[in-house]
Every structure is written in structure tokens, then in C-alpha cells.
Motif scaffolding. Structure first.
Motif, mmCIF file in Angstrom:
data_model
loop_
_atom_site.group_PDB
_atom_site.id
_atom_site.type_symbol
_atom_site.label_atom_id
_atom_site.label_comp_id
_atom_site.label_asym_id
_atom_site.label_seq_id
_atom_site.Cartn_x
_atom_site.Cartn_y
_atom_site.Cartn_z
ATOM 1 N N MET A 20 0.722 -1.078 -0.065
ATOM 2 C CA MET A 20 -0.103 -0.263 -0.132
ATOM 3 C C MET A 20 0.833 1.255 -0.105
ATOM 4 N N CYS B 141 -8.489 0.880 -2.319
ATOM 5 C CA CYS B 141 -8.036 1.492 -1.283
ATOM 6 C C CYS B 141 -8.421 3.007 -0.802
ATOM 7 N N GLU C 103 -3.174 1.406 -3.848
ATOM 8 C CA GLU C 103 -2.297 0.373 -4.065
ATOM 9 C C GLU C 103 -1.046 0.838 -4.935
ATOM 10 N N ASP C 104 0.162 0.059 -4.726
ATOM 11 C CA ASP C 104 1.251 0.465 -5.255
ATOM 12 C C ASP C 104 1.188 0.593 -6.819
#
Length: 122
Positions: A1, A45, A14-15
């Protein structure tokens, strides 16, 4: 995250989402093009509906949990790039929604146009 900081305020993504945001936002700000970025609950997210106005002087930090950005989906990035240039500004869509849009006639036109611009600009 990962975390996207705008004016000191943290937003969690999220990445993979954060990597696409960074890849689409950075070139526009380097060209000094202000624009609106909006996201809603459909983004992993993200919570609620958020819209931020970005300018070349905006204070931004992209912080990845894993220390590096994941591989980019060129279709998702192209859709984000295109939406950033619309009067409504960039609407952060999910990867699945971007791929779905790219399959539509309008999405196909957008992708062709973006390829032409990229070829012209090198």
C-alpha cells in the motif's frame, strides 16, 4: 500500500494504482499544465469521492510500500493520460475499467490518437 501526498495530506492507494498516477501526472506538470484529478470508491484503497487541482507548484510525494514502482499497463496509462487532457480532468479509473474503455470505439480512437502524438513527439 503506497501513499500519495498532496499538500501534506496522505491518500492511500495500492502501489500499482500509485505508479500509474505518478506516470500520468508527472509529464503534465513538467509541461506546466494544471488539471483536476478525481477518484472515487471504485479505486482500490480509496475512500469517498476526492478531487484535487494540480499545478506545477503543487507539493506531491509518491511513496511506494515496496520501494519501487510496479510495471505499468500502457493501456491504463494511455486512458489516464487522455482523461487528464479533457475539460473534466483526470478521472482515476480502475485498470479493468480502462481496459474496457479501450475496447470501445471511442477508446480505440483515443488510443490511436495518443499513438500518433507519441510518434510525433518522439
Amino acid at each position: 500500500m503506497g501513499t500519495f501526498f498532496f499538500a501534506g495530506v496522505p491518500y492511500k492507494f495500492e502501489d500499482r494504482v500509485l505508479a500509474h498516477l505518478q506516470a500520468s501526472i508527472t509529464p503534465k506538470l513538467q509541461r506546466r499544465e494544471p488539471f483536476l484529478v478525481t477518484w472515487g470508491e471504485g479505486i482500490p484503497c480509496a475512500s469517498g469521492h476526492t478531487a484535487i487541482w494540480l499545478t506545477a507548484s503543487s507539493s506531491l510525494i509518491f511513496e511506494f510500500e515496496n520501494g519501487s514502482a510496479p510495471e505499468l499497463n500502457p493501456i491504463w496509462k494511455a486512458v489516464l493520460d487522455w482523461s487528464a487532457g479533457t475539460p473534466e480532468g483526470m478521472w482515476l479509473t480502475s485498470e479493468e475499467d480502462a481496459v474496457q474503455f479501450a475496447r470501445t470505439p471511442k477508446g480505440q480512437r483515443v488510443l490511436r490518437l495518443l499513438k500518433q502524438v507519441q510518434a510525433r513527439d518522439g
